[in-house]
Design a protein around this motif. Structure first.
Motif, PDB file in Angstrom:
ATOM      1  N   TYR A  17       0.827  -1.208   0.000  1.00 27.30           N
ATOM      2  CA  TYR A  17       0.000   0.000   0.000  1.00 27.30           C
ATOM      3  C   TYR A  17       0.865   1.263   0.000  1.00 27.30           C
ATOM      4  CZ  TYR A  17      -2.874   3.758   1.838  1.00 27.30           C
ATOM      5  OH  TYR A  17      -3.491   4.970   2.028  1.00 27.30           O
ATOM      6  N   TYR A  18       1.866   1.305   0.868  1.00 30.12           N
ATOM      7  CA  TYR A  18       2.716   2.493   0.950  1.00 30.12           C
ATOM      8  C   TYR A  18       3.586   2.655  -0.291  1.00 30.12           C
ATOM      9  CZ  TYR A  18       1.400   3.461   5.749  1.00 30.12           C
ATOM     10  OH  TYR A  18       0.695   3.787   6.875  1.00 30.12           O
ATOM     11  N   LYS A  19       4.034   1.565  -0.884  1.00 26.01           N
ATOM     12  CA  LYS A  19       4.827   1.669  -2.107  1.00 26.01           C
ATOM     13  C   LYS A  19       3.977   2.202  -3.266  1.00 26.01           C
ATOM     14  CE  LYS A  19       8.954   0.577  -0.990  1.00 26.01           C
ATOM     15  NZ  LYS A  19      10.055   1.529  -1.112  1.00 26.01           N
ATOM     16  N   VAL A  20       2.715   1.798  -3.346  1.00 23.34           N
ATOM     17  CA  VAL A  20       1.818   2.325  -4.374  1.00 23.34           C
ATOM     18  C   VAL A  20       1.491   3.789  -4.080  1.00 23.34           C
ATOM     19  CG1 VAL A  20      -0.501   2.118  -5.359  1.00 23.34           C
ATOM     20  CG2 VAL A  20       0.878   0.079  -4.997  1.00 23.34           C
ATOM     21  N   ALA A  21       1.349   4.138  -2.805  1.00 23.73           N
ATOM     22  CA  ALA A  21       1.067   5.532  -2.430  1.00 23.73           C
ATOM     23  C   ALA A  21       2.223   6.440  -2.812  1.00 23.73           C
ATOM     24  CB  ALA A  21       0.784   5.630  -0.932  1.00 23.73           C
ATOM     25  N   ILE A  22       3.445   5.924  -2.783  1.00 22.21           N
ATOM     26  CA  ILE A  22       4.604   6.712  -3.208  1.00 22.21           C
ATOM     27  C   ILE A  22       4.463   7.088  -4.680  1.00 22.21           C
ATOM     28  CG2 ILE A  22       7.089   6.589  -3.668  1.00 22.21           C
ATOM     29  CD1 ILE A  22       7.339   4.906  -1.131  1.00 22.21           C
ATOM     30  N   LEU A  23       4.011   6.148  -5.476  1.00 21.75           N
ATOM     31  CA  LEU A  23       3.860   6.409  -6.908  1.00 21.75           C
ATOM     32  C   LEU A  23       2.757   7.415  -7.210  1.00 21.75           C
ATOM     33  CD1 LEU A  23       4.200   2.765  -8.243  1.00 21.75           C
ATOM     34  CD2 LEU A  23       5.939   4.552  -8.236  1.00 21.75           C
ATOM     35  N   LYS A  24       1.759   7.494  -6.348  1.00 17.55           N
ATOM     36  CA  LYS A  24       0.624   8.389  -6.588  1.00 17.55           C
ATOM     37  C   LYS A  24       0.886   9.827  -6.165  1.00 17.55           C
ATOM     38  CE  LYS A  24      -3.004   4.945  -6.387  1.00 17.55           C
ATOM     39  NZ  LYS A  24      -4.253   4.540  -5.737  1.00 17.55           N
ATOM     40  N   THR A  25       1.840  10.049  -5.266  1.00 18.10           N
ATOM     41  CA  THR A  25       2.092  11.408  -4.779  1.00 18.10           C
ATOM     42  C   THR A  25       3.228  12.052  -5.555  1.00 18.10           C
ATOM     43  OG1 THR A  25       3.616  10.623  -3.093  1.00 18.10           O
ATOM     44  CG2 THR A  25       1.315  10.866  -2.442  1.00 18.10           C
ATOM     45  N   LYS A  26       3.154  13.364  -5.688  1.00 20.92           N
ATOM     46  CA  LYS A  26       4.184  14.116  -6.391  1.00 20.92           C
ATOM     47  C   LYS A  26       5.121  14.847  -5.437  1.00 20.92           C
ATOM     48  CE  LYS A  26       2.434  13.153 -10.396  1.00 20.92           C
ATOM     49  NZ  LYS A  26       2.784  11.827 -10.829  1.00 20.92           N
ATOM     50  N   ASP A  27       4.685  15.083  -4.201  1.00 15.96           N
ATOM     51  CA  ASP A  27       5.481  15.810  -3.214  1.00 15.96           C
ATOM     52  C   ASP A  27       6.619  14.923  -2.711  1.00 15.96           C
ATOM     53  OD1 ASP A  27       6.234  17.810  -1.394  1.00 15.96           O
ATOM     54  OD2 ASP A  27       4.980  16.924   0.174  1.00 15.96           O
ATOM     55  N   GLY A  28       7.838  15.427  -2.776  1.00 19.21           N
ATOM     56  CA  GLY A  28       9.000  14.657  -2.359  1.00 19.21           C
ATOM     57  C   GLY A  28       9.010  14.324  -0.883  1.00 19.21           C
ATOM     58  N   LEU A  29       8.550  15.255  -0.063  1.00 17.25           N
ATOM     59  CA  LEU A  29       8.524  15.028   1.382  1.00 17.25           C
ATOM     60  C   LEU A  29       7.520  13.929   1.736  1.00 17.25           C
ATOM     61  CD1 LEU A  29       9.674  16.024   4.081  1.00 17.25           C
ATOM     62  CD2 LEU A  29       7.776  17.631   4.176  1.00 17.25           C
TER      63      LEU A  29
END
Length: 98
Positions: A17-29
């Motif tokens: 879930y968190y790895k997919v959420a990384i792909l969906k967000t554009k903010d580096g932080l």
């Protein structure tokens, strides 16, 4: 002993879930924060796998591999907690109104 397979399954699902959420967000932080959370889940998976395998096989090899897994998993969990705390505080510092 049923608790370890449940924790293993939940930690793998949350890791994905968190790895997919990384792909969906554009903010580096936010990506770094999600990566820290996924590191915690991966560490829990490795840690619980190391603990759970010894009662299944009960051999010296299983014990040594389990100890290595517990150490590596524990290090991942600790590093993930430190990173998530850092990035959460950094986000609060940059966004005081939220």
């Amino acid at each position: 002993m049923i608790i370890f397979p449940i924790i293993i399954a939940i930690s793998i699902v949350l890791f994905i879930y968190y790895k997919v959420a990384i792909l969906k967000t554009k903010d580096g932080l936010t990506q770094r924060y999600f990566n820290a959370k996924s590191r915690i889940c991966l560490g829990l998976f490795i840690l619980c796998s190391g603990i759970y395998q010894y009662p299944l096989y009960q051999s010296k090899t299983s014990l040594y591999i389990g100890i290595v897994f517990v150490l590596l998993g524990g290090l991942q969990v600790v590093r993930g907690f430190k990173e998530s705390k850092h990035y959460r505080n950094e986000w609060r510092r940059l966004n005081p109104a939220d």
